[in-house]
Design a protein around this motif. Structure first.
Motif, short mmCIF file in Angstrom:
data_model
loop_
_atom_site.label_atom_id
_atom_site.label_comp_id
_atom_site.label_asym_id
_atom_site.label_seq_id
_atom_site.Cartn_x
_atom_site.Cartn_y
_atom_site.Cartn_z
N SER A 78 0.84 -1.20 0.00
CA SER A 78 0.00 0.00 0.00
C SER A 78 0.87 1.25 0.00
O SER A 78 0.65 2.18 -0.78
CB SER A 78 -0.91 0.03 1.23
N ASP A 79 1.89 1.26 0.88
CA ASP A 79 2.76 2.43 0.98
C ASP A 79 3.50 2.67 -0.33
O ASP A 79 3.66 3.80 -0.78
CB ASP A 79 3.76 2.24 2.13
N ARG A 81 2.57 1.74 -3.36
CA ARG A 81 1.64 2.25 -4.38
C ARG A 81 1.39 3.73 -4.19
O ARG A 81 1.33 4.50 -5.13
CB ARG A 81 0.29 1.50 -4.30
N ARG A 82 1.23 4.11 -2.91
CA ARG A 82 0.92 5.50 -2.64
C ARG A 82 2.07 6.41 -3.05
O ARG A 82 1.86 7.47 -3.62
CB ARG A 82 0.59 5.67 -1.14
N ARG A 102 -11.55 16.79 -4.22
CA ARG A 102 -11.41 15.74 -3.20
C ARG A 102 -10.97 14.43 -3.81
O ARG A 102 -10.26 13.64 -3.18
CB ARG A 102 -12.74 15.53 -2.45
N LEU A 106 -7.50 12.24 -2.73
CA LEU A 106 -7.72 10.94 -2.07
C LEU A 106 -6.44 10.25 -1.60
O LEU A 106 -6.36 9.81 -0.45
CB LEU A 106 -8.54 10.02 -2.99
N PRO A 107 -5.39 10.14 -2.43
CA PRO A 107 -4.19 9.43 -1.96
C PRO A 107 -3.47 10.13 -0.82
O PRO A 107 -2.61 9.54 -0.18
CB PRO A 107 -3.30 9.38 -3.21
N LEU A 108 -3.82 11.40 -0.55
CA LEU A 108 -3.13 12.14 0.53
C LEU A 108 -3.77 11.91 1.89
O LEU A 108 -3.28 12.40 2.90
CB LEU A 108 -3.12 13.64 0.23
N LEU A 109 -4.90 11.15 1.91
CA LEU A 109 -5.57 10.87 3.18
C LEU A 109 -4.59 10.22 4.15
O LEU A 109 -3.77 9.40 3.75
CB LEU A 109 -6.72 9.89 2.95
N TYR A 110 -4.71 10.57 5.40
CA TYR A 110 -3.91 9.97 6.48
C TYR A 110 -2.41 10.25 6.29
O TYR A 110 -1.58 9.53 6.83
CB TYR A 110 -4.15 8.46 6.59
N SER A 111 -2.07 11.27 5.48
CA SER A 111 -0.66 11.55 5.25
C SER A 111 -0.13 12.54 6.28
O SER A 111 1.07 12.75 6.38
CB SER A 111 -0.46 12.13 3.86
N GLY A 112 -1.05 13.16 7.03
CA GLY A 112 -0.61 14.13 8.03
C GLY A 112 -0.37 15.51 7.44
O GLY A 112 -0.02 16.44 8.16
N MET A 115 -4.53 20.65 5.30
CA MET A 115 -5.57 20.77 4.28
C MET A 115 -5.15 21.78 3.21
O MET A 115 -5.40 21.58 2.03
CB MET A 115 -6.86 21.22 4.98
N ARG A 118 -2.70 20.18 0.88
CA ARG A 118 -3.37 19.22 0.00
C ARG A 118 -4.09 19.95 -1.13
O ARG A 118 -4.02 19.56 -2.29
CB ARG A 118 -4.39 18.41 0.79
N ARG A 155 -4.96 12.84 -10.23
CA ARG A 155 -4.87 12.04 -9.01
C ARG A 155 -3.60 11.19 -9.02
O ARG A 155 -2.94 11.04 -8.00
CB ARG A 155 -6.11 11.15 -8.87
#
Lengths: 232, 404
Positions: A78-79, A81-82, A102, A106-112, A115, A118, A155
């Motif tokens: 997963s990491d 691919r991201r 949005r 999407l791939p930036l979710l949970y990246s810390g 906003m 992003r 994206r």
């Protein structure tokens, strides 16, 4: 930067054994625009899944930026691919009823990441992919096919990936829109992005600088190509 | 990270308002119906139990049995077989009893100061207070001397007092007219509650002898209330009374008895078998509601997740870790079930209040029914919201993306 060594993929379903890949080896360098072409059943989809770190080979080695991908677990894949791979799918695969912006984030979710950051990056990528600014807040299902594929390209760029993997990106588009999208890929390649394009159409494959032909799970032909901009 | 999770969940729920709304609705209906049904059931049970208790504890009521005239039964209570002497005999010969109150009762028109009302007149003695749980609010009840002298005094219930003298008036010392005879009011009883035909607050008590002299005109009584000193003596007291009365009435065969005994336990047993059936009925309806609600929630959750398998595949493909996908779906299920649960509890409680107002019955919302309904709905919602999502997140992204 990409190196495949003797990739073998075997599917076993009950007593039936299918050899999708029978030993595929090649190298792709940074900045290349490669088409992987083959008829359906040739094993090109399986190859694409392995290149995209969506699936592991039965045997053989796959190095992406020096990482041995076939040894990674689900989260590490997963990491990878991201951070390293941008996907463009035939069916666009955008989140429905969700704004363009949005979808790109999407791939930036949970990246810390904040906003603001992003938003800034997503807007840059959308402009880069040739999307008009007025459409950024539109919902994904209000777009035309060509616009959806531009959003998908934006994206795929958001994490500044090592490779962009496009799986039949023009398969759901008409001829005119296909040409526009292929021009977009050529433009990305001119700006230095590495692009791997999987297709069964020679016309589409002809846009690349190198064509790898797959047949019956083996590389049949691997040769440089002089792209013909006028075919599509 | 948590901010992302929360935002993503809210966006996802708000992005499909119909889907979220229907899921919440299923939970709301399931929970609200269970809470309201159980509240009404428990309210009914409590009200019945309270009514029975207000009759008096350890109470045995002796009624005249059916009289046979030429082999034709005249119906229970129609005969005139019990007398004041029977009551005196019970009082003097049987141990472990705390009160014996013979009584006659009949409805009369009662007038005072130009107001009039039709009410129940009961002629009895002071033991009636103890036997039937009646308490005096103001003034006093009649004593032995007034009983013996057939004094024309009366103790009235609070409803009667209101009907005749108006609210907040003190009727003690005033005069009321029953059957054209003047009675002096000497006391008012405390309200017992209850309503309708057998209202124990709409009543006039007069001394037994007075009632027999001036109203009924004979020496028979309509029934005798006996209070046992303690619950444990009920059986002995009952059999001793039966024996005594059979002897006094010179009847050898107990099946031919011209009187009958009923104790509070008999009433409670009958009533609790009725309320038991009633509670069973309501519980089954509540159970079915919960089951249907649960299936509704399960259906909604399963459909949602199946519909979103491609979305899960996409999330995985672009590199979102499995744990975040699982957490998002879990959060969505939790938010939906808690939102629906909260609304359901409020709605069920409001429904109980409305029902309480509509039918004169205090519906009681019980914590156990709230917990049960919420627990089942939340459990079903979370399991069926989370489990299929987990399964989808475990699929390879290619399989999930291809899912139709």
């Amino acid at each position: 930067m990409i190196e495949c060594r003797n990739l073998i993929k075997t599917y076993i379903s009950g007593d039936v054994r299918t050899d999708a890949l029978k030993g595929v080896s090649f190298k792709i360098n940074k900045g290349e625009f490669v088409s992987i072409i083959g008829p359906s059943g040739s094993g090109k989809s399986t190859l694409m899944h392995i290149l995209g770190a969506l699936d592991n080979p039965t045997s053989g080695e796959y190095f992406l930026d020096g990482h041995e991908v076939s040894k990674l677990d689900d989260d590490e894949l997963s990491d990878l691919r991201r951070n390293k791979i941008g996907f463009v799918f035939q069916a666009f695969n955008l989140l429905p009823r969700t704004t363009v912006l949005r979808n790109v984030m999407l791939p930036l979710l949970y990246s810390g990441m904040t906003m603001e950051e992003r938003n800034k990056r997503a807007k840059e990528c959308l402009r880069y992919a040739g999307m008009e600014e007025s459409k950024f807040m539109n919902l994904s299902n209000q777009l035309s096919g060509g616009q959806m594929q531009r959003v998908a390209i934006a994206r795929s760029l958001i994490n500044n990936p090592s490779i962009i993997l496009a799986d039949e990106p023009t398969g759901n588009l008409d001829t005119k829109t296909s040409k526009i999208i292929m021009d977009a890929f050529r433009e990305l390649n001119r700006k230095g992005h590495t692009i791997i394009l999987i297709t069964h159409e020679m016309d589409v494959a002809d846009c690349a600088n190198r064509i790898i032909q797959i047949r019956d799970g083996l590389v049949e032909r691997d040769a440089p190509n002089k792209p013909n901009d006028h075919v599509i | 990270m948590i901010g992302d999770l929360f935002k993503e969940t809210v966006w996802s729920l708000a992005g499909n308002k119909v889907r979220s709304g229907l899921t919440i609705l299923g939970i709301v209906i399931g929970i609200a119906s269970v809470i309201a049904l159980v509240a009404v059931g428990q309210g009914a049970q409590n009200s019945i139990a309270k009514n029975i208790e207000s009759i008096g504890s350890n109470l045995i009521i002796i009624s005249p049995g059916s009289q046979r005239v030429g082999g034709i039964s005249q119906g229970g209570g129609s005969s005139e077989t019990l007398t004041t002497d029977d009551a005196d005999a019970i009082k003097s010969e049987i141990a472990n009893i705390s009160a014996v109150a013979p009584s006659v009762s009949k409805r009369y028109q009662v007038t005072a100061k130009g107001n009039n009302t039709n009410t129940q007149i009961i002629g009895t003695n002071a033991d009636y207070l103890a036997a039937r749980n009646v308490a005096i609010g103001s003034g006093s009840f009649f004593g032995d001397s007034q009983l013996k002298s057939s004094a024309k005094v009366a103790v009235i219930g609070p409803t009667t007092s209101e009907d005749l003298f108006g609210t907040d008036a003190d009727p003690v010392g005033q005069t009321i007219r029953i059957n054209n005879i003047d009675f002096k009011v000497i006391g008012v009883t405390v309200a017992k509650g209850g309503s309708g035909f057998n209202n124990q607050d709409d009543i006039v008590y007069v001394p037994l002898l007075t009632a027999q002299h001036y109203l009924s005109g004979n020496s028979y009584v309509n029934n005798i209330s006996v209070a046992a000193a303690d619950q444990q003596y009920m059986t002995t007291v009952q059999s001793q009374i039966t024996e005594l009365l059979l002897r006094r009435h010179k009847i050898s065969d107990s099946t031919q008895a011209d009187f009958s005994l009923m104790n509070q336990n008999d009433i409670i047993a009958t009533a609790s078998s009725i309320t038991g059936t009633f509670t069973m009925l309501l519980s089954s309806i509540a159970g079915i509601s919960l089951l249907v609600g649960g299936i509704g929630i399960m259906n909604m959750m399963l459909t949602t997740v199946t519909e979103r398998t491609r979305e899960i595949g996409l999330r995985k493909a672009v590199g979102i870790r499995k744990i975040y996908i699982n957490l998002q779906f879990l959060t969505e299920a939790v938010i939906l079930t808690f939102l629906g649960g909260g609304i359901g509890i409020i709605l069920g409680w409001l429904a109980s209040l409305v029902i309480s107002k509509l039918i004169s019955l205090t519906a009681q919302v019980s914590l156990s029914s709230v917990l049960l309904a919420f627990g089942v709905s939340a459990g079903v919602g979370i399991i069926f919201g989370f489990y299929p999502a987990r399964r989808a997140a475990n699929l390879s992204p290619i399989e999930a993306l291809r899912y139709e």
